[in-house]
Design a protein around this motif. Sequence first.
Motif, PDB file in Angstrom:
ATOM      1  N   ASN A 107     -16.796  14.558 -21.368  1.00 54.74           N
ATOM      2  CA  ASN A 107     -16.056  14.690 -20.112  1.00 54.74           C
ATOM      3  C   ASN A 107     -14.817  13.806 -20.033  1.00 54.74           C
ATOM      4  O   ASN A 107     -14.236  13.640 -18.966  1.00 54.74           O
ATOM      5  N   HIS A 108     -14.408  13.195 -21.156  1.00 56.99           N
ATOM      6  CA  HIS A 108     -13.212  12.351 -21.184  1.00 56.99           C
ATOM      7  C   HIS A 108     -13.369  11.123 -20.274  1.00 56.99           C
ATOM      8  O   HIS A 108     -12.407  10.624 -19.709  1.00 56.99           O
ATOM      9  N   VAL A 109     -14.602  10.654 -20.122  1.00 61.06           N
ATOM     10  CA  VAL A 109     -14.890   9.495 -19.276  1.00 61.06           C
ATOM     11  C   VAL A 109     -15.180   8.289 -20.162  1.00 61.06           C
ATOM     12  O   VAL A 109     -16.022   8.345 -21.049  1.00 61.06           O
ATOM     13  N   GLN A 110     -14.466   7.204 -19.904  1.00 56.89           N
ATOM     14  CA  GLN A 110     -14.715   5.984 -20.657  1.00 56.89           C
ATOM     15  C   GLN A 110     -15.825   5.162 -20.039  1.00 56.89           C
ATOM     16  O   GLN A 110     -16.737   4.723 -20.724  1.00 56.89           O
ATOM     17  N   SER A 111     -15.740   4.921 -18.719  1.00 63.23           N
ATOM     18  CA  SER A 111     -16.679   4.032 -18.040  1.00 63.23           C
ATOM     19  C   SER A 111     -17.106   4.648 -16.721  1.00 63.23           C
ATOM     20  O   SER A 111     -16.393   5.475 -16.146  1.00 63.23           O
ATOM     21  N   ALA A 112     -18.283   4.209 -16.219  1.00 63.64           N
ATOM     22  CA  ALA A 112     -18.794   4.802 -14.986  1.00 63.64           C
ATOM     23  C   ALA A 112     -19.629   3.802 -14.201  1.00 63.64           C
ATOM     24  O   ALA A 112     -20.408   3.035 -14.767  1.00 63.64           O
ATOM     25  N   LEU A 113     -19.443   3.831 -12.892  1.00 59.08           N
ATOM     26  CA  LEU A 113     -20.254   3.083 -11.935  1.00 59.08           C
ATOM     27  C   LEU A 113     -21.257   4.064 -11.342  1.00 59.08           C
ATOM     28  O   LEU A 113     -20.867   5.134 -10.864  1.00 59.08           O
ATOM     29  N   CYS A 114     -22.546   3.699 -11.351  1.00 58.52           N
ATOM     30  CA  CYS A 114     -23.581   4.665 -10.979  1.00 58.52           C
ATOM     31  C   CYS A 114     -24.379   4.220  -9.760  1.00 58.52           C
ATOM     32  O   CYS A 114     -24.914   3.112  -9.721  1.00 58.52           O
ATOM     33  N   PHE A 115     -24.487   5.122  -8.782  1.00 60.80           N
ATOM     34  CA  PHE A 115     -25.328   4.914  -7.608  1.00 60.80           C
ATOM     35  C   PHE A 115     -26.764   5.329  -7.919  1.00 60.80           C
ATOM     36  O   PHE A 115     -27.008   6.146  -8.800  1.00 60.80           O
ATOM     37  N   PRO A 116     -27.730   4.782  -7.174  1.00 59.92           N
ATOM     38  CA  PRO A 116     -29.141   5.084  -7.441  1.00 59.92           C
ATOM     39  C   PRO A 116     -29.574   6.433  -6.884  1.00 59.92           C
ATOM     40  O   PRO A 116     -28.851   7.058  -6.099  1.00 59.92           O
ATOM     41  N   THR A 117     -30.778   6.852  -7.278  1.00 56.53           N
ATOM     42  CA  THR A 117     -31.364   8.095  -6.771  1.00 56.53           C
ATOM     43  C   THR A 117     -32.597   7.810  -5.929  1.00 56.53           C
ATOM     44  O   THR A 117     -32.589   7.991  -4.724  1.00 56.53           O
ATOM     45  N   PHE A 118     -33.698   7.340  -6.545  1.00 56.19           N
ATOM     46  CA  PHE A 118     -34.914   7.099  -5.759  1.00 56.19           C
ATOM     47  C   PHE A 118     -34.715   6.058  -4.653  1.00 56.19           C
ATOM     48  O   PHE A 118     -35.170   6.276  -3.520  1.00 56.19           O
ATOM     49  N   PRO A 119     -34.033   4.927  -4.896  1.00 54.38           N
ATOM     50  CA  PRO A 119     -33.827   3.974  -3.791  1.00 54.38           C
ATOM     51  C   PRO A 119     -32.941   4.528  -2.682  1.00 54.38           C
ATOM     52  O   PRO A 119     -32.866   3.951  -1.603  1.00 54.38           O
ATOM     53  N   ARG A 120     -32.271   5.666  -2.965  1.00 49.29           N
ATOM     54  CA  ARG A 120     -31.234   6.261  -2.130  1.00 49.29           C
ATOM     55  C   ARG A 120     -29.981   5.410  -2.241  1.00 49.29           C
ATOM     56  O   ARG A 120     -29.949   4.382  -2.898  1.00 49.29           O
ATOM     57  N   PHE A 121     -28.898   5.846  -1.624  1.00 46.68           N
ATOM     58  CA  PHE A 121     -27.576   5.366  -2.001  1.00 46.68           C
ATOM     59  C   PHE A 121     -27.318   3.892  -1.712  1.00 46.68           C
ATOM     60  O   PHE A 121     -26.390   3.308  -2.277  1.00 46.68           O
ATOM     61  N   CYS A 122     -28.077   3.271  -0.824  1.00 44.37           N
ATOM     62  CA  CYS A 122     -27.894   1.827  -0.625  1.00 44.37           C
ATOM     63  C   CYS A 122     -29.227   1.098  -0.497  1.00 44.37           C
ATOM     64  O   CYS A 122     -29.285   0.006   0.065  1.00 44.37           O
ATOM     65  N   GLY A 123     -30.299   1.715  -1.011  1.00 43.26           N
ATOM     66  CA  GLY A 123     -31.602   1.056  -0.972  1.00 43.26           C
ATOM     67  C   GLY A 123     -32.383   1.313   0.300  1.00 43.26           C
ATOM     68  O   GLY A 123     -33.291   0.549   0.641  1.00 43.26           O
ATOM     69  N   GLN A 124     -32.088   2.420   1.007  1.00 39.40           N
ATOM     70  CA  GLN A 124     -32.808   2.719   2.244  1.00 39.40           C
ATOM     71  C   GLN A 124     -34.314   2.833   2.019  1.00 39.40           C
ATOM     72  O   GLN A 124     -35.111   2.489   2.893  1.00 39.40           O
ATOM     73  N   THR A 125     -34.713   3.321   0.849  1.00 38.64           N
ATOM     74  CA  THR A 125     -36.137   3.491   0.556  1.00 38.64           C
ATOM     75  C   THR A 125     -36.882   2.178   0.746  1.00 38.64           C
ATOM     76  O   THR A 125     -37.981   2.145   1.320  1.00 38.64           O
ATOM     77  N   PHE A 126     -36.311   1.088   0.279  1.00 39.45           N
ATOM     78  CA  PHE A 126     -36.985  -0.210   0.386  1.00 39.45           C
ATOM     79  C   PHE A 126     -36.825  -0.812   1.772  1.00 39.45           C
ATOM     80  O   PHE A 126     -37.687  -1.534   2.256  1.00 39.45           O
ATOM     81  N   THR A 127     -35.724  -0.495   2.430  1.00 38.75           N
ATOM     82  CA  THR A 127     -35.509  -0.973   3.795  1.00 38.75           C
ATOM     83  C   THR A 127     -36.545  -0.391   4.752  1.00 38.75           C
ATOM     84  O   THR A 127     -36.973  -1.054   5.701  1.00 38.75           O
ATOM     85  N   GLU A 128     -36.972   0.839   4.496  1.00 39.60           N
ATOM     86  CA  GLU A 128     -37.939   1.512   5.355  1.00 39.60           C
ATOM     87  C   GLU A 128     -39.383   1.170   5.012  1.00 39.60           C
ATOM     88  O   GLU A 128     -40.303   1.563   5.740  1.00 39.60           O
ATOM     89  N   ALA A 129     -39.626   0.436   3.932  1.00 44.31           N
ATOM     90  CA  ALA A 129     -40.994   0.145   3.490  1.00 44.31           C
ATOM     91  C   ALA A 129     -41.695  -0.820   4.435  1.00 44.31           C
ATOM     92  O   ALA A 129     -41.060  -1.656   5.090  1.00 44.31           O
ATOM     93  N   ALA A 130     -43.002  -0.736   4.485  1.00 45.96           N
ATOM     94  CA  ALA A 130     -43.789  -1.606   5.361  1.00 45.96           C
ATOM     95  C   ALA A 130     -43.922  -3.012   4.801  1.00 45.96           C
ATOM     96  O   ALA A 130     -43.793  -3.995   5.528  1.00 45.96           O
ATOM     97  N   ASP A 131     -44.188  -3.122   3.502  1.00 42.83           N
ATOM     98  CA  ASP A 131     -44.400  -4.421   2.859  1.00 42.83           C
ATOM     99  C   ASP A 131     -43.046  -4.942   2.370  1.00 42.83           C
ATOM    100  O   ASP A 131     -42.567  -4.549   1.311  1.00 42.83           O
ATOM    101  N   LYS A 132     -42.458  -5.850   3.131  1.00 45.93           N
ATOM    102  CA  LYS A 132     -41.124  -6.345   2.786  1.00 45.93           C
ATOM    103  C   LYS A 132     -41.156  -7.299   1.602  1.00 45.93           C
ATOM    104  O   LYS A 132     -40.145  -7.461   0.905  1.00 45.93           O
ATOM    105  N   ASP A 133     -42.280  -7.955   1.335  1.00 44.10           N
ATOM    106  CA  ASP A 133     -42.371  -8.785   0.128  1.00 44.10           C
ATOM    107  C   ASP A 133     -42.272  -7.905  -1.108  1.00 44.10           C
ATOM    108  O   ASP A 133     -41.541  -8.221  -2.054  1.00 44.10           O
TER     109      ASP A 133
END
Length: 419
Positions: A130-156
């Motif tokens: 794809n003629h790409v040298q370098s790439a910054l990658c966002f997550p999938t399972f954590p969602r785009f800014c870590g909402q998955t962990f923010t919504e979790a019950a056990d914060k530890d």
Amino acid sequence: MDTQSDSRSEPRNDFPRIISVDDHTVEPAHVWQDRLPKRYLDTGPRIVRAPLKEMTFLGGRFKPVMGDPGSQEGPLGDWWVYEDLHRPLTRLDTAVGYSRDDIKLEVITYEQMRAGSYDVPRRLADMDVNHVQSALCFPTFPRFCGQTFTEAADKDLALLCVRAYNDWMVEEWCGPEAHGRLIPLTLIPLWDAELAAQEVRRNARRGVRAVAFSEIPPHLGLPSVHTDAWDPFLAACDETGTVVAMHIGSSSRMPSTSADAPPAVGSTITFANCCFSMVDWLMSGKFERFPNLRIMYAEGQIGWIPYILERADVVWEENRGWGGVADKVHRPPSELFAGHVHGCFFDDAFGLRNLDSIGVGNVLYETDYPHSDSTWPESRQVGEAQMGHLPGDVVERIVRGNAIELLGLTEDGLWQGAR
């Protein structure tokens, strides 16, 4: 600069190697199982192969229902299971290599996705295509800014999960096997700004210069940027030169018009949250208080920016008496934008025709691999078609130069960790 001159010039054969500031990784199944303490392995994120009972995606809401593992209730897919969350891998997570008509909302397994989605050597090979040298990658399972962990019950446990993801991102995804071509983007514990500041500084010591954040935190039940609640986090970003990266959907609420609107409605107006968010930041006073702070909007495109800047300047000038910003925003919002905000695009010919009203230094390029909107494997061709009217030095800045400066890369566009 007249960026619309020379529109009849022939396409260049020296289109710069792309630095994409918005690609995505699909996390391998071992990320958390390899890094969490043993007592958390049965409750931390893990992959379970199970059938799909039902799944809807309407009004911006994604609702999948997992069947019993081993049953024949529906099509099999690989599901992330974490506390009470069941989240399947879907074709929309990794659609490259499929025709547009074959990309549907369906569950898949790792074997049914392009290996470059989760495997470093295969990702580099797909970047070469794809003629790409370098790439910054966002997550999938954590969602785009870590909402998955923010919504979790056990914060530890959630904090351990955030740190485990960041360790995997820095040490494995962007590790020696990547040869500097994958650029780390880390997460923070969004529920605690002091812990977030600590995580920013921990990763900055390892050379990380980008952190994911929510475009509209109140949609996640978090304070807005108009409060002082985020100041410890913002101070850490300001001090370390860490860019605050916000992807569309990082508020867990995609724009839509009604509960029954088809996904095409939201897909057309995905830029809207970026627009709302940018006005928030411009009117927040944070750029006055944190002069080194830089933010970027991934996958928001850029064509909408000129009007919003024009309108924000008018409001700031004419309505400052009752607008609530006179005591904290001391310069026109368009000036603040020029020094602090970056828009990212992969397919926006209109924005490029109005580049003078946005600013050459405020625009970054992306390919969105491996999502359904991705221009892979033709990102070069798309870029050449849309930027053919621009001078070579402008194309160089948009396609790679601005990213090198913003993310602290080497002159060759590579990440080298702590230097």
